[in-house]
Enzyme design. Sequence first.
Site, PDB file in Angstrom:
ATOM      1  N   ASP A   1      48.567  58.167  17.571  1.00  0.00           N
ATOM      2  CA  ASP A   1      49.695  57.252  17.782  1.00  0.00           C
ATOM      3  C   ASP A   1      49.259  55.818  17.504  1.00  0.00           C
ATOM      4  OD1 ASP A   1      51.537  59.196  18.603  1.00  0.00           O
ATOM      5  OD2 ASP A   1      50.643  59.245  20.604  1.00  0.00           O
TER       6      ASP A   1
ATOM      7  N   GLU B   1      48.306  72.738  26.029  1.00  0.00           N
ATOM      8  CA  GLU B   1      47.737  71.429  25.712  1.00  0.00           C
ATOM      9  C   GLU B   1      47.747  70.612  26.998  1.00  0.00           C
ATOM     10  OE1 GLU B   1      49.170  68.758  22.307  1.00  0.00           O
ATOM     11  OE2 GLU B   1      49.722  67.605  24.091  1.00  0.00           O
TER      12      GLU B   1
ATOM     13  N   LYS C   1      46.923  68.451   3.494  1.00  0.00           N
ATOM     14  CA  LYS C   1      45.942  68.648   4.584  1.00  0.00           C
ATOM     15  C   LYS C   1      45.402  70.078   4.544  1.00  0.00           C
ATOM     16  CE  LYS C   1      48.795  66.929   7.980  1.00  0.00           C
ATOM     17  NZ  LYS C   1      49.236  66.384   9.282  1.00  0.00           N
TER      18      LYS C   1
HETATM   19  C1  LIG Z   1      50.512  68.959  17.972  1.00  0.00           C
HETATM   20  C2  LIG Z   1      50.371  67.456  18.058  1.00  0.00           C
HETATM   21  C3  LIG Z   1      49.353  66.915  18.837  1.00  0.00           C
HETATM   22  C4  LIG Z   1      49.193  65.531  18.927  1.00  0.00           C
HETATM   23  N1  LIG Z   1      48.177  64.997  19.706  1.00  0.00           N
HETATM   24  C5  LIG Z   1      47.959  63.671  19.722  1.00  0.00           C
HETATM   25  C6  LIG Z   1      46.870  63.104  20.460  1.00  0.00           C
HETATM   26  O1  LIG Z   1      46.123  63.814  21.128  1.00  0.00           O
HETATM   27  N2  LIG Z   1      46.694  61.761  20.407  1.00  0.00           N
HETATM   28  C7  LIG Z   1      47.520  60.934  19.680  1.00  0.00           C
HETATM   29  O2  LIG Z   1      47.295  59.712  19.656  1.00  0.00           O
HETATM   30  N3  LIG Z   1      48.576  61.437  18.988  1.00  0.00           N
HETATM   31  C8  LIG Z   1      48.809  62.780  18.996  1.00  0.00           C
HETATM   32  N4  LIG Z   1      49.864  63.296  18.274  1.00  0.00           N
HETATM   33  C9  LIG Z   1      50.785  62.381  17.610  1.00  0.00           C
HETATM   34  C10 LIG Z   1      50.370  62.051  16.155  1.00  0.00           C
HETATM   35  O3  LIG Z   1      49.143  61.371  16.149  1.00  0.00           O
HETATM   36  C11 LIG Z   1      51.477  61.199  15.550  1.00  0.00           C
HETATM   37  O4  LIG Z   1      52.642  61.962  15.381  1.00  0.00           O
HETATM   38  C12 LIG Z   1      51.112  60.463  14.275  1.00  0.00           C
HETATM   39  O5  LIG Z   1      52.140  59.500  14.028  1.00  0.00           O
HETATM   40  C13 LIG Z   1      51.040  61.352  13.030  1.00  0.00           C
HETATM   41  O6  LIG Z   1      49.919  62.146  13.060  1.00  0.00           O
HETATM   42  P1  LIG Z   1      49.619  63.212  11.883  1.00  0.00           P
HETATM   43  O7  LIG Z   1      48.252  63.710  12.115  1.00  0.00           O
HETATM   44  O8  LIG Z   1      50.720  64.158  11.758  1.00  0.00           O
HETATM   45  O9  LIG Z   1      49.582  62.193  10.645  1.00  0.00           O
HETATM   46  P2  LIG Z   1      49.491  62.359   9.073  1.00  0.00           P
HETATM   47  O10 LIG Z   1      49.340  63.762   8.634  1.00  0.00           O
HETATM   48  O11 LIG Z   1      48.459  61.386   8.612  1.00  0.00           O
HETATM   49  O12 LIG Z   1      50.938  61.869   8.610  1.00  0.00           O
HETATM   50  C14 LIG Z   1      51.478  60.661   9.124  1.00  0.00           C
HETATM   51  C15 LIG Z   1      52.670  60.248   8.260  1.00  0.00           C
HETATM   52  O13 LIG Z   1      52.182  59.794   7.003  1.00  0.00           O
HETATM   53  C16 LIG Z   1      52.727  60.556   5.936  1.00  0.00           C
HETATM   54  N5  LIG Z   1      51.637  60.707   4.991  1.00  0.00           N
HETATM   55  C17 LIG Z   1      50.570  61.512   5.073  1.00  0.00           C
HETATM   56  N6  LIG Z   1      49.738  61.310   4.038  1.00  0.00           N
HETATM   57  C18 LIG Z   1      50.297  60.343   3.262  1.00  0.00           C
HETATM   58  C19 LIG Z   1      49.918  59.681   2.079  1.00  0.00           C
HETATM   59  N7  LIG Z   1      48.790  59.983   1.439  1.00  0.00           N
HETATM   60  N8  LIG Z   1      50.737  58.712   1.585  1.00  0.00           N
HETATM   61  C20 LIG Z   1      51.907  58.378   2.221  1.00  0.00           C
HETATM   62  N9  LIG Z   1      52.312  59.001   3.359  1.00  0.00           N
HETATM   63  C21 LIG Z   1      51.505  59.951   3.880  1.00  0.00           C
HETATM   64  C22 LIG Z   1      53.219  61.857   6.547  1.00  0.00           C
HETATM   65  O14 LIG Z   1      54.291  62.417   5.813  1.00  0.00           O
HETATM   66  C23 LIG Z   1      53.649  61.379   7.928  1.00  0.00           C
HETATM   67  O15 LIG Z   1      54.940  60.839   7.860  1.00  0.00           O
HETATM   68  C24 LIG Z   1      50.075  64.671  18.204  1.00  0.00           C
HETATM   69  C25 LIG Z   1      51.113  65.236  17.443  1.00  0.00           C
HETATM   70  C26 LIG Z   1      51.270  66.607  17.365  1.00  0.00           C
HETATM   71  C27 LIG Z   1      52.392  67.196  16.556  1.00  0.00           C
END
Ligand SMILES: Cc1cc2nc3c(=O)[nH]c(=O)nc-3n(C[C@H](O)[C@H](O)[C@H](O)COP(=O)(O)OP(=O)(O)OC[C@H]3O[C@@H](n4cnc5c(N)ncnc54)[C@H](O)[C@@H]3O)c2cc1C
Length: 318
Positions: free
Chosen positions: A127, A19, A200
């Site tokens: 983020d 990455e 998801k």
């Molecule tokens: C491999 C990887 C790559 C990443 N790359 C980037 C990047 O390029 N740019 C960036 O900005 N960030 C990046 N991140 C960080 C990421 O965007 C953050 O960790 C963010 O806070 C969560 O993203 P997610 O897609 O896991 O969120 P989600 O899957 O939406 O989950 C976020 C939180 O909400 C909860 N949740 C999900 N759905 C619901 C619902 N319906 N009701 C209540 N709670 C819910 C989940 O349990 C979790 O705690 C990356 C993270 C990882 C692990």
Amino acid sequence: MKVTEHIANAKGKTLFSIEILPPLKGENIKLLFDNIDPLMEFNPPFVDVTYHREEYVYKKKENGLLEKRSTRKRPGTVGICAAIQNRYKVDTVPHIICGGFNREETENALIDLHFLGIDNVLALQGDAIKTEPRFIPEPDGHRYASELVEQIVNMNKGKFIDEELENAAPTHFCIGVAGYPEKHFFAPNLKTDLKYLKHKVDLGAEYIVTQMFFDNKKYFEFVERCREAGINVPIIPGIKPITTKAQTNILPNIFHIDLPEELTDEVEKCKDNQAVRQVGVEWTVKQSRELIKYGVPTLHFYSMGKADPIYKIAKQLF
Ligand SMILES: Cc1cc2nc3c(=O)[nH]c(=O)nc-3n(C[C@H](O)[C@H](O)[C@H](O)COP(=O)(O)OP(=O)(O)OC[C@H]3O[C@@H](n4cnc5c(N)ncnc54)[C@H](O)[C@@H]3O)c2cc1C
């Protein structure tokens, strides 16, 4: 080609992938190429490129008042993906985030990627803006990554926002999503987090990439819990070698992960960061060997702009 096709074609052999971050605004793309050129020796079938949303900076004006300005320090995710595909002939996986986009902007961004021949995306919430205490979605944007997955799946079926579009050409993205062996910080517990991870996958995500972890036990337990919960897609471990002493505090703080005592003890003994890098390389090689033995589909290395330690690690593994 899709990430899942690369995994299937490998027939159980662990692949090498990385990455990378787009360069800071104003930096020459040559710096990025110089950094990752050597890693191409290990034939990564795909390279992820992160997405960095806007942040706010405050500038002091002549009258003493502060002016709030929005800026993106690392733009260029799509351009970097196209440049990498063009230069190395490897697939790229742009990260697509909910934050900062409404649904139509997301749709248009995905159309650009589709036209560029990009077959994979990692769908994320993104983020929060650094100066905001929590993630705030755009009006008519997505709050959770699952909603983004749903939109991409719809586009893969030729269903766009404008339902009157007739015979719209479908996209064909392979969708990856994030998973957290040590739980996402917002979730009350791992069980709840896994419920949303499964959502998801049920909606159409085809593989998971994990947050970095330094203790393989966490990954093994996570995979076990995922399988018990009925999540059966490939789970790609994300790995990062420690490179500085400061990271023993920074990484847990930013990524909400633990570092094993054995690792921090070794880092503490180091006289300088050159010695820390050596500890980081040795730790990651040990971690990777165990993960390969376990049969992980891919070892996905977070370069965070520093490819040199990854080269040293990959040289011992691939
Ligand atoms: C491999 C990887 C790559 C990443 N790359 C980037 C990047 O390029 N740019 C960036 O900005 N960030 C990046 N991140 C960080 C990421 O965007 C953050 O960790 C963010 O806070 C969560 O993203 P997610 O897609 O896991 O969120 P989600 O899957 O939406 O989950 C976020 C939180 O909400 C909860 N949740 C999900 N759905 C619901 C619902 N319906 N009701 C209540 N709670 C819910 C989940 O349990 C979790 O705690 C990356 C993270 C990882 C692990």
